[in-house]
Design a protein around this motif. Structure first.
Motif, PDB file in Angstrom:
ATOM      1  N   UNK A  57       0.383  -1.014   0.032  1.00 23.24           N
ATOM      2  CA  UNK A  57      -0.328  -0.230  -0.004  1.00 23.24           C
ATOM      3  C   UNK A  57       0.758   1.374   0.050  1.00 23.24           C
ATOM      4  N   UNK A  58       1.473   1.559   0.767  1.00 21.64           N
ATOM      5  CA  UNK A  58       2.900   2.372   1.125  1.00 21.64           C
ATOM      6  C   UNK A  58       3.529   3.098  -0.546  1.00 21.64           C
ATOM      7  N   UNK A  59       3.894   1.540  -1.335  1.00 29.83           N
ATOM      8  CA  UNK A  59       4.252   1.915  -2.343  1.00 29.83           C
ATOM      9  C   UNK A  59       3.570   2.477  -3.491  1.00 29.83           C
ATOM     10  N   UNK A  60       2.514   1.387  -3.255  1.00 28.40           N
ATOM     11  CA  UNK A  60       1.500   2.629  -4.648  1.00 28.40           C
ATOM     12  C   UNK A  60       1.156   3.467  -4.451  1.00 28.40           C
ATOM     13  N   UNK A  61       1.483   4.499  -2.775  1.00 31.58           N
ATOM     14  CA  UNK A  61       0.486   5.650  -2.662  1.00 31.58           C
ATOM     15  C   UNK A  61       2.210   6.950  -2.512  1.00 31.58           C
ATOM     16  N   UNK A  62       2.906   6.472  -2.136  1.00 30.57           N
ATOM     17  CA  UNK A  62       4.153   7.192  -2.075  1.00 30.57           C
ATOM     18  C   UNK A  62       5.735   6.541  -2.548  1.00 30.57           C
ATOM     19  N   UNK A  63       5.572   4.721  -3.439  1.00 28.96           N
ATOM     20  CA  UNK A  63       6.777   4.753  -3.626  1.00 28.96           C
ATOM     21  C   UNK A  63       7.119   5.428  -5.206  1.00 28.96           C
ATOM     22  N   UNK A  64       8.637   5.305  -5.217  1.00 27.43           N
ATOM     23  CA  UNK A  64       9.435   5.832  -5.745  1.00 27.43           C
ATOM     24  C   UNK A  64       9.323   5.367  -6.951  1.00 27.43           C
ATOM     25  N   UNK A  65       9.085   5.732  -8.133  1.00 28.14           N
ATOM     26  CA  UNK A  65       8.689   4.816  -9.938  1.00 28.14           C
ATOM     27  C   UNK A  65       9.556   4.485 -10.244  1.00 28.14           C
ATOM     28  N   UNK A  66      11.011   5.130  -9.486  1.00 28.99           N
ATOM     29  CA  UNK A  66      12.133   4.906 -10.463  1.00 28.99           C
ATOM     30  C   UNK A  66      12.682   3.289  -9.908  1.00 28.99           C
ATOM     31  N   UNK A  67      11.972   2.753  -9.256  1.00 25.96           N
ATOM     32  CA  UNK A  67      12.478   1.418  -8.802  1.00 25.96           C
ATOM     33  C   UNK A  67      12.406   0.414 -10.382  1.00 25.96           C
ATOM     34  N   UNK A  68      13.518  -0.864  -9.445  1.00 29.27           N
ATOM     35  CA  UNK A  68      13.817  -1.362 -10.468  1.00 29.27           C
ATOM     36  C   UNK A  68      12.357  -2.409 -11.142  1.00 29.27           C
ATOM     37  N   UNK A  69      12.577  -2.814 -12.342  1.00 28.73           N
ATOM     38  CA  UNK A  69      10.836  -3.225 -12.343  1.00 28.73           C
ATOM     39  C   UNK A  69      10.823  -4.661 -11.321  1.00 28.73           C
ATOM     40  N   UNK A  70      11.772  -5.205 -11.197  1.00 28.34           N
ATOM     41  CA  UNK A  70      11.676  -6.732 -10.885  1.00 28.34           C
ATOM     42  C   UNK A  70      11.394  -6.065  -9.222  1.00 28.34           C
ATOM     43  N   UNK A  71      12.220  -5.237  -8.473  1.00 28.08           N
ATOM     44  CA  UNK A  71      11.989  -5.200  -6.890  1.00 28.08           C
ATOM     45  C   UNK A  71      10.469  -4.528  -6.769  1.00 28.08           C
ATOM     46  N   UNK A  72      10.013  -3.921  -8.234  1.00 33.08           N
ATOM     47  CA  UNK A  72       8.369  -3.323  -8.249  1.00 33.08           C
ATOM     48  C   UNK A  72       7.216  -4.813  -7.668  1.00 33.08           C
ATOM     49  N   UNK A  73       7.775  -5.434  -8.470  1.00 34.10           N
ATOM     50  CA  UNK A  73       7.118  -6.683  -8.864  1.00 34.10           C
ATOM     51  C   UNK A  73       6.798  -7.412  -7.557  1.00 34.10           C
TER      52      UNK A  73
END
Length: 313
Positions: free
Chosen positions: A256-272
């Protein structure tokens, strides 16, 4: 903006766009993970069902917990396994809403089951003399129905409200469908006011679940402080519940925190990984925690393995 309005019949999921070079490895790991989830959860469910000594509220609730884990992961793993073998990652409009319903109701049911488990432990430790009259078979059945039907109806209401929206884009930047992301695709923000109100009401309802769990364990801990017997009971039965609750909260809140406030520059693997950790960690760890910590389950499973080894010899 009216010229952009169109009927969306398919959604394009872009969560795997940067990882397709490793799709064989990812497919193998994902399949292994899903098979292990099914194995450990089914093993615990079958153990509880077959052993009449475990037909008690605590074990029946645990069985419900594992069944819910299987239900939630079924809404994600078959689709992601198919996507890893497919060059195009699409899902039908109806399929997307169904997946959203399954994953969201799984999460909400998990919290409801944890709340009922906390209540069960509160009655067992703080009011042991009336435990069997309070946690009767009929009341237990009502509580189990509550943990499944109520979240399903609440989430279903959110999904029905989402289904009435006119969408202006079919692209979802995620491995799976999410209600909040679908609502953001609406052409007219004014149409989403009701969605937002119902979503906040839903959040409040399940925040109260969290307060109920917290208050139940406060009473349990107060009762256990001055009793050696209750402390032993707490360590045996409550610690697994609290561990499951902690894992649940950490995995859900991080997403939830990542969706709302997380960085958009994270690697896709970490994001997933952040996006799916609540579909990986709790369904694997919860059965293992209870299997190792609860003596009856541990002895039953180890006894079964020992018996099979003797037969093979």
């Amino acid at each position: 903006m009216m010229h952009n309005v169109s009927h969306v019949s398919l959604f394009f999921l872009s969560g795997l766009s940067e990882t397709m070079n490793y799709r064989v490895v990812l497919f193998s790991l994902t399949l292994l993970c899903y098979c292990f989830i099914v194995l450990v959860n089914v093993a615990l469910i079958v153990t509880i069902i077959l052993d009449k000594n475990m037909h008690e509220p605590m074990y029946i609730l645990l069985c419900t917990f594992c069944m819910n884990g299987l239900y939630g992961t079924t809404g994600f793993y078959p689709k992601i396994l198919w996507d890893l073998l497919s060059p195009v990652h699409v899902i039908s409009y109806t399929g997307c809403l169904v997946q959203t319903l399954v994953i969201y109701s799984f999460v909400c049911s998990d919290l409801s089951i944890l709340a009922v488990m906390a209540y069960d432990r509160y009655v067992a430790i703080c009011r042991p003399l009336v435990y069997h009259s309070i946690m009767s078979k009929s009341r237990l059945l009502l509580l189990v129905c509550f943990t499944w039907v109520t979240p399903f109806c609440i989430v279903g209401t959110n999904i029905i409200l989402t289904s009435r929206l006119k969408l202006c884009s079919p692209y979802i930047d995620r491995l799976y469908c999410m209600n909040w992301i679908i609502v953001k695709l609406a052409c007219f923000p004014a149409d989403t006011i009701v969605n937002n109100i119902v979503a906040y009401i839903t959040i409040i309802i399940f925040v109260f679940h969290g307060f109920f769990i917290f208050s139940s364990y406060v009473y349990v801990i107060k009762t256990c402080v001055n009793s050696l017997e209750n402390r032993a009971k707490f360590m045996q039965t409550c610690v697994p519940h609290l561990t499951s609750l902690l894992i649940f909260l950490v995995t859900i809140l991080s997403d939830i925190m990542h969706i709302r406030y997380g960085s958009t520059n994270l690697p896709q693997a970490l994001d997933n990984f952040i996006a799916i950790e609540f579909l990986v960690i709790p369904p694997i760890v919860n059965p293992l925690i209870y299997g190792f910590k609860l003596t009856k389950i541990r002895n039953r499973i180890l006894g079964g393995f020992t018996f099979k080894i003797k037969l093979l010899r």
